[in-house]
Design a protein around this motif. Sequence first.
Motif, short mmCIF file in Angstrom:
data_model
loop_
_atom_site.label_atom_id
_atom_site.label_comp_id
_atom_site.label_asym_id
_atom_site.label_seq_id
_atom_site.Cartn_x
_atom_site.Cartn_y
_atom_site.Cartn_z
N ALA A 120 -110.45 -42.06 32.74
CA ALA A 120 -111.91 -42.02 32.59
C ALA A 120 -112.39 -40.59 32.64
O ALA A 120 -111.73 -39.72 33.19
N ILE A 121 -113.60 -40.38 32.09
CA ILE A 121 -114.22 -39.07 32.12
C ILE A 121 -115.71 -39.21 32.30
O ILE A 121 -116.30 -40.21 31.88
N ILE A 122 -116.32 -38.22 32.95
CA ILE A 122 -117.77 -38.19 33.11
C ILE A 122 -118.25 -36.80 32.75
O ILE A 122 -117.62 -35.80 33.13
N SER A 123 -119.34 -36.74 32.02
CA SER A 123 -119.85 -35.45 31.58
C SER A 123 -120.42 -34.66 32.76
O SER A 123 -120.67 -35.21 33.83
N TRP A 124 -120.67 -33.37 32.53
CA TRP A 124 -121.15 -32.51 33.60
C TRP A 124 -122.47 -33.02 34.18
O TRP A 124 -122.73 -32.88 35.38
N SER A 125 -123.31 -33.65 33.34
CA SER A 125 -124.60 -34.16 33.78
C SER A 125 -124.51 -35.54 34.41
O SER A 125 -125.44 -36.00 35.07
N GLY A 126 -123.40 -36.21 34.17
CA GLY A 126 -123.26 -37.58 34.64
C GLY A 126 -123.80 -38.61 33.68
O GLY A 126 -123.68 -39.81 33.93
N ARG A 127 -124.36 -38.16 32.57
CA ARG A 127 -125.01 -39.10 31.65
C ARG A 127 -124.04 -39.82 30.74
O ARG A 127 -124.34 -40.90 30.23
N THR A 128 -122.90 -39.22 30.50
CA THR A 128 -121.94 -39.80 29.55
C THR A 128 -120.62 -40.07 30.23
O THR A 128 -120.09 -39.22 30.95
N THR A 129 -120.10 -41.26 30.00
CA THR A 129 -118.80 -41.64 30.53
C THR A 129 -117.97 -42.28 29.43
O THR A 129 -118.50 -42.79 28.43
N TYR A 130 -116.68 -42.28 29.63
CA TYR A 130 -115.77 -42.95 28.71
C TYR A 130 -114.55 -43.41 29.49
O TYR A 130 -114.06 -42.69 30.38
N TYR A 131 -114.08 -44.62 29.17
CA TYR A 131 -112.96 -45.22 29.88
C TYR A 131 -111.89 -45.66 28.89
O TYR A 131 -112.19 -46.09 27.78
N THR A 132 -110.65 -45.60 29.32
CA THR A 132 -109.62 -46.21 28.51
C THR A 132 -109.79 -47.72 28.57
O THR A 132 -110.31 -48.27 29.55
N ASP A 133 -109.38 -48.39 27.52
CA ASP A 133 -109.66 -49.82 27.40
C ASP A 133 -109.13 -50.64 28.58
O ASP A 133 -109.77 -51.61 28.99
N SER A 134 -107.99 -50.27 29.10
CA SER A 134 -107.35 -51.10 30.13
C SER A 134 -108.12 -51.12 31.45
O SER A 134 -107.85 -51.98 32.30
N VAL A 135 -109.07 -50.20 31.63
CA VAL A 135 -109.80 -50.17 32.90
C VAL A 135 -111.29 -50.47 32.72
O VAL A 135 -112.01 -50.56 33.73
N LYS A 136 -111.74 -50.63 31.50
CA LYS A 136 -113.15 -50.90 31.26
C LYS A 136 -113.57 -52.17 31.97
O LYS A 136 -112.89 -53.19 31.92
N GLY A 137 -114.72 -52.10 32.64
CA GLY A 137 -115.21 -53.25 33.38
C GLY A 137 -114.63 -53.39 34.78
O GLY A 137 -115.12 -54.20 35.57
N ARG A 138 -113.59 -52.62 35.08
CA ARG A 138 -112.98 -52.68 36.42
C ARG A 138 -113.14 -51.38 37.19
O ARG A 138 -113.25 -51.39 38.41
N PHE A 139 -113.14 -50.27 36.49
CA PHE A 139 -113.25 -48.95 37.12
C PHE A 139 -114.60 -48.33 36.78
O PHE A 139 -115.12 -48.52 35.68
N THR A 140 -115.13 -47.56 37.72
CA THR A 140 -116.38 -46.83 37.50
C THR A 140 -116.21 -45.39 37.98
O THR A 140 -115.86 -45.16 39.15
N ILE A 141 -116.48 -44.46 37.09
CA ILE A 141 -116.44 -43.05 37.47
C ILE A 141 -117.86 -42.57 37.76
O ILE A 141 -118.81 -42.96 37.08
#
Length: 127
Positions: free
Chosen positions: A49-70
Motif C-alpha cells: 500500500a501507499i499513501i501520498s504526502w498529503s494523505g489524500r491519495t492511497t493505493y492498495y494491492t488487490d490482495s489486501v483491498k478491503g482488509r488493510f488501511t494505510i
Amino acid sequence: QVQLQESGGGLVQAGGSLKLSCSASLRPFSIYNMAWFRQAPGKEREFVAIISWSGRTTYYTDSVKGRFTISRDNAKKQVSLQMSSLKPEDTARYYCAGTRYWDTTPDQAITGSYDSWGQGTQVTVSS
C-alpha cells in the motif's frame, strides 16, 4: 533522507488484526509519500500500500483491498498499516518505505524508486 523504524508486528491467528507503525526520525517527513512492502521467505518483495504526502491519495494491492488501511500522521511523523481479517498468506516481513516522487499511479507505486527503507517487522499469521 528519512530514517524509518517499523513496529507492531507479531503472531496472530487467521482472522485477527494487527496495526503496524512506522516512525520517521528526520525531517521533512511531510513531503514523503509513504508505502508498505512485504517479503515472505523465498519470495520477492511485494508492494502492499501507499499513501501520498498529503494523505489524500492511497493505493492498495488487490490482495489486501478491503482488509488493510494505510494512514499517516504528519505531526507525529508516523505512517500506519491497520491489517484486519488476516490470512496465513499475509505472513511476511513488512517494510515501510518513503519516496518524494509519486505520480499517484499504481505502476510507479509498485515499481518506483524509494529513497528510504526501514528494517522491517515480522508478521506471522497462523491458520
